[in-house]
Design a protein around this motif. Structure first.
Motif, PDB file in Angstrom:
ATOM      1  N   ALA A  26     -10.111  44.354 -69.687  1.00  0.00           N
ATOM      2  CA  ALA A  26      -9.524  44.301 -71.028  1.00  0.00           C
ATOM      3  C   ALA A  26      -8.531  43.143 -70.968  1.00  0.00           C
ATOM      4  O   ALA A  26      -7.486  43.258 -70.330  1.00  0.00           O
ATOM      5  CB  ALA A  26      -8.828  45.610 -71.369  1.00  0.00           C
ATOM      6  N   GLU A  27      -8.895  42.024 -71.581  1.00  0.00           N
ATOM      7  CA  GLU A  27      -8.089  40.825 -71.426  1.00  0.00           C
ATOM      8  C   GLU A  27      -7.607  40.283 -72.762  1.00  0.00           C
ATOM      9  O   GLU A  27      -8.382  40.101 -73.683  1.00  0.00           O
ATOM     10  CB  GLU A  27      -8.899  39.746 -70.721  1.00  0.00           C
ATOM     11  CG  GLU A  27      -9.378  40.158 -69.341  1.00  0.00           C
ATOM     12  CD  GLU A  27     -10.133  39.048 -68.650  1.00  0.00           C
ATOM     13  OE1 GLU A  27      -9.508  38.007 -68.352  1.00  0.00           O
ATOM     14  OE2 GLU A  27     -11.345  39.235 -68.430  1.00  0.00           O
ATOM     15  N   SER A  28      -6.314  40.030 -72.807  1.00  0.00           N
ATOM     16  CA  SER A  28      -5.729  39.360 -73.951  1.00  0.00           C
ATOM     17  C   SER A  28      -5.495  37.907 -73.577  1.00  0.00           C
ATOM     18  O   SER A  28      -6.395  37.088 -73.706  1.00  0.00           O
ATOM     19  CB  SER A  28      -4.436  40.054 -74.382  1.00  0.00           C
ATOM     20  OG  SER A  28      -3.936  39.485 -75.573  1.00  0.00           O
ATOM     21  N   CYS A  29      -4.368  37.579 -73.008  1.00  0.00           N
ATOM     22  CA  CYS A  29      -4.021  36.175 -72.736  1.00  0.00           C
ATOM     23  C   CYS A  29      -4.987  35.475 -71.779  1.00  0.00           C
ATOM     24  O   CYS A  29      -5.178  34.268 -71.884  1.00  0.00           O
ATOM     25  CB  CYS A  29      -2.593  36.069 -72.222  1.00  0.00           C
ATOM     26  SG  CYS A  29      -2.303  36.906 -70.659  1.00  0.00           S
ATOM     27  N   THR A  30      -5.599  36.194 -70.863  1.00  0.00           N
ATOM     28  CA  THR A  30      -6.510  35.553 -69.907  1.00  0.00           C
ATOM     29  C   THR A  30      -7.893  35.286 -70.496  1.00  0.00           C
ATOM     30  O   THR A  30      -8.705  34.587 -69.883  1.00  0.00           O
ATOM     31  CB  THR A  30      -6.643  36.391 -68.615  1.00  0.00           C
ATOM     32  OG1 THR A  30      -6.947  37.747 -68.977  1.00  0.00           O
ATOM     33  CG2 THR A  30      -5.380  36.340 -67.791  1.00  0.00           C
ATOM     34  N   GLY A  32     -10.865  36.399 -70.711  1.00  0.00           N
ATOM     35  CA  GLY A  32     -12.142  36.553 -70.027  1.00  0.00           C
ATOM     36  C   GLY A  32     -12.175  35.927 -68.637  1.00  0.00           C
ATOM     37  O   GLY A  32     -13.184  36.024 -67.933  1.00  0.00           O
ATOM     38  N   ARG A  33     -11.090  35.311 -68.220  1.00  0.00           N
ATOM     39  CA  ARG A  33     -11.061  34.657 -66.909  1.00  0.00           C
ATOM     40  C   ARG A  33     -11.219  35.655 -65.757  1.00  0.00           C
ATOM     41  O   ARG A  33     -11.819  35.339 -64.738  1.00  0.00           O
ATOM     42  CB  ARG A  33      -9.769  33.862 -66.748  1.00  0.00           C
ATOM     43  CG  ARG A  33      -9.749  32.574 -67.541  1.00  0.00           C
ATOM     44  CD  ARG A  33      -8.344  31.952 -67.568  1.00  0.00           C
ATOM     45  NE  ARG A  33      -8.326  30.688 -68.282  1.00  0.00           N
ATOM     46  CZ  ARG A  33      -8.229  30.584 -69.603  1.00  0.00           C
ATOM     47  NH1 ARG A  33      -8.173  31.661 -70.362  1.00  0.00           N
ATOM     48  NH2 ARG A  33      -8.190  29.395 -70.175  1.00  0.00           N
ATOM     49  N   ILE A  34     -10.662  36.851 -65.919  1.00  0.00           N
ATOM     50  CA  ILE A  34     -10.780  37.866 -64.864  1.00  0.00           C
ATOM     51  C   ILE A  34     -12.243  38.305 -64.753  1.00  0.00           C
ATOM     52  O   ILE A  34     -12.807  38.367 -63.660  1.00  0.00           O
ATOM     53  CB  ILE A  34      -9.845  39.058 -65.121  1.00  0.00           C
ATOM     54  CG1 ILE A  34      -8.371  38.592 -65.094  1.00  0.00           C
ATOM     55  CG2 ILE A  34     -10.072  40.173 -64.103  1.00  0.00           C
ATOM     56  CD1 ILE A  34      -7.374  39.609 -65.614  1.00  0.00           C
ATOM     57  N   ILE A  99      -9.357  46.409 -65.217  1.00  0.00           N
ATOM     58  CA  ILE A  99      -8.270  45.460 -64.993  1.00  0.00           C
ATOM     59  C   ILE A  99      -7.861  44.928 -66.355  1.00  0.00           C
ATOM     60  O   ILE A  99      -8.722  44.603 -67.182  1.00  0.00           O
ATOM     61  CB  ILE A  99      -8.735  44.277 -64.117  1.00  0.00           C
ATOM     62  CG1 ILE A  99      -9.382  44.761 -62.825  1.00  0.00           C
ATOM     63  CG2 ILE A  99      -7.556  43.340 -63.818  1.00  0.00           C
ATOM     64  CD1 ILE A  99     -10.131  43.662 -62.060  1.00  0.00           C
ATOM     65  N   ALA A 100      -6.547  44.837 -66.608  1.00  0.00           N
ATOM     66  CA  ALA A 100      -6.061  44.380 -67.908  1.00  0.00           C
ATOM     67  C   ALA A 100      -4.989  43.310 -67.753  1.00  0.00           C
ATOM     68  O   ALA A 100      -4.258  43.288 -66.760  1.00  0.00           O
ATOM     69  CB  ALA A 100      -5.505  45.556 -68.704  1.00  0.00           C
ATOM     70  N   ALA A 101      -4.900  42.439 -68.767  1.00  0.00           N
ATOM     71  CA  ALA A 101      -3.861  41.413 -68.813  1.00  0.00           C
ATOM     72  C   ALA A 101      -3.404  41.232 -70.255  1.00  0.00           C
ATOM     73  O   ALA A 101      -4.232  41.137 -71.168  1.00  0.00           O
ATOM     74  CB  ALA A 101      -4.393  40.094 -68.267  1.00  0.00           C
ATOM     75  N   THR A 102      -2.095  41.196 -70.463  1.00  0.00           N
ATOM     76  CA  THR A 102      -1.528  40.941 -71.783  1.00  0.00           C
ATOM     77  C   THR A 102      -0.238  40.156 -71.605  1.00  0.00           C
ATOM     78  O   THR A 102       0.588  40.502 -70.762  1.00  0.00           O
ATOM     79  CB  THR A 102      -1.293  42.254 -72.573  1.00  0.00           C
ATOM     80  OG1 THR A 102      -0.814  41.935 -73.882  1.00  0.00           O
ATOM     81  CG2 THR A 102      -0.345  43.205 -71.879  1.00  0.00           C
ATOM     82  N   GLY A 103      -0.108  39.070 -72.342  1.00  0.00           N
ATOM     83  CA  GLY A 103       1.092  38.266 -72.169  1.00  0.00           C
ATOM     84  C   GLY A 103       1.096  37.022 -73.026  1.00  0.00           C
ATOM     85  O   GLY A 103       0.288  36.874 -73.938  1.00  0.00           O
ATOM     86  N   THR A 148      -4.749  35.417 -63.384  1.00  0.00           N
ATOM     87  CA  THR A 148      -6.098  35.810 -62.977  1.00  0.00           C
ATOM     88  C   THR A 148      -6.132  36.139 -61.490  1.00  0.00           C
ATOM     89  O   THR A 148      -6.625  37.197 -61.091  1.00  0.00           O
ATOM     90  CB  THR A 148      -7.109  34.690 -63.317  1.00  0.00           C
ATOM     91  OG1 THR A 148      -7.092  34.476 -64.733  1.00  0.00           O
ATOM     92  CG2 THR A 148      -8.506  35.061 -62.875  1.00  0.00           C
ATOM     93  N   ASN A 149      -5.596  35.256 -60.664  1.00  0.00           N
ATOM     94  CA  ASN A 149      -5.603  35.498 -59.221  1.00  0.00           C
ATOM     95  C   ASN A 149      -4.776  36.721 -58.850  1.00  0.00           C
ATOM     96  O   ASN A 149      -5.190  37.520 -58.008  1.00  0.00           O
ATOM     97  CB  ASN A 149      -5.114  34.264 -58.455  1.00  0.00           C
ATOM     98  CG  ASN A 149      -6.224  33.269 -58.199  1.00  0.00           C
ATOM     99  OD1 ASN A 149      -7.402  33.553 -58.406  1.00  0.00           O
ATOM    100  ND2 ASN A 149      -5.854  32.090 -57.755  1.00  0.00           N
ATOM    101  N   LYS A 150      -3.622  36.876 -59.479  1.00  0.00           N
ATOM    102  CA  LYS A 150      -2.767  38.025 -59.179  1.00  0.00           C
ATOM    103  C   LYS A 150      -3.468  39.332 -59.589  1.00  0.00           C
ATOM    104  O   LYS A 150      -3.396  40.334 -58.869  1.00  0.00           O
ATOM    105  CB  LYS A 150      -1.411  37.892 -59.885  1.00  0.00           C
ATOM    106  CG  LYS A 150      -0.450  39.011 -59.599  1.00  0.00           C
ATOM    107  CD  LYS A 150      -0.061  39.049 -58.136  1.00  0.00           C
ATOM    108  CE  LYS A 150       0.890  40.203 -57.866  1.00  0.00           C
ATOM    109  NZ  LYS A 150       1.113  40.415 -56.438  1.00  0.00           N
ATOM    110  N   ALA A 151      -4.161  39.321 -60.711  1.00  0.00           N
ATOM    111  CA  ALA A 151      -4.885  40.520 -61.159  1.00  0.00           C
ATOM    112  C   ALA A 151      -5.970  40.889 -60.146  1.00  0.00           C
ATOM    113  O   ALA A 151      -6.144  42.069 -59.811  1.00  0.00           O
ATOM    114  CB  ALA A 151      -5.501  40.291 -62.538  1.00  0.00           C
TER     115      ALA A 151
END
Length: 171
Positions: A26-30, A32-34, A99-103, A148-151
Motif C-alpha cells: 500500500a504505497e502513497s509517496c513511493t 509503487g517503487r516497493i 508493506i506501506a509507505a506514506t509521506g 523504498t530500501n528502508k521499507a
C-alpha cells in the motif's frame, strides 16, 4: 534498483517462499517503487499478490479502510495511517503481510509540523505491524530511494523474526 535493493528483494523472496506466505503493498509517496522492487525477483507471482497506489486520501479510505477521522485529525502522514494501510492491504488483497509507505517526498508539500522528507513506513500483518519514521530531506529522488530500501530492510527483518517464531512454535 541498486545492488543493496536487489539483495534485500532476493532475501525477501527466499523467506516468503520458505514460509509459504504472501505479501502486498500500500504505497502513497513511493508510488509503487516497493512493489517494483519485490517483483524484480523472478518467481514473485508465487508470493506477491499486488499493490495499491493510494496517492490521495479518498483511495486510502475507500480501498484500504483508513479512518477518515484519523486522516482529518492527523493527516495522511502519521504512524496510525501507515498501520491502517498495512492492515487494509492485507485485507483488500488477501495477503499474510503488507508493506506501506506514506509521506512527503518533496520538493514541495511540507509544512512546519510535517516537513518534506517525513515518511512513515510500516510492515506486518493484520495482527502485528511495525513502523519506522524517516525524517531527513535529501531531495525527492533520494528520499524515495531511501524510503523504498528502508521499507524492504524493515520487512526482511520482520520476516526473519516471524520465521524464528514459527520455528520455535514447531519445536
Amino acid at each position: 534498483m541498486d545492488f543493496e535493493g536487489k539483495m534485500i528483494s532476493r532475501e525477501i523472496s527466499e523467506l516468503l517462499w520458505e514460509m509459504e506466505k504472501t505479501v502486498s503493498t500500500a504505497e502513497s509517496c513511493t508510488g509503487g517503487r516497493i512493489a517494483e522492487s519485490i517483483i524484480a525477483v523472478p518467481g514473485a507471482s508465487k508470493y506477491f499478490k499486488g499493490g495499491i497506489i493510494c496517492y490521495v486520501n479518498e483511495v486510502k479510505e475507500n480501498l484500504l479502510g483508513v479512518s477518515h477521522d484519523v486522516l482529518e485529525e492527523k493527516t495522511a502522514v502519521c504512524e496510525e495511517v501507515a498501520i491502517e494501510m498495512v492492515k487494509g492491504a492485507c485485507k483488500a488483497l488477501n495477503t499474510n503481510y503488507a508493506i506501506a509507505a506514506t509521506g512527503i517526498a518533496g520538493p514541495g508539500g511540507g509544512t512546519k509540523d510535517i516537513p518534506v522528507g517525513t515518511i512513515w513506513l510500516a510492515c506486518g500483518s493484520e495482527d502485528h505491524v511495525e513502523t519506522c519514521l524517516i525524517e531527513e530531506d535529501q531531495g525527492r529522488d533520494i528520499n524515495l530511494a531511501v524510503a523504498t530500501n528502508k521499507a524492504l530492510q524493515m520487512f526482511s527483518a520482520f520476516l526473519k523474526a516471524e520465521k524464528g517464531t514459527e520455528t520455535e512454535t514447531e519445536s
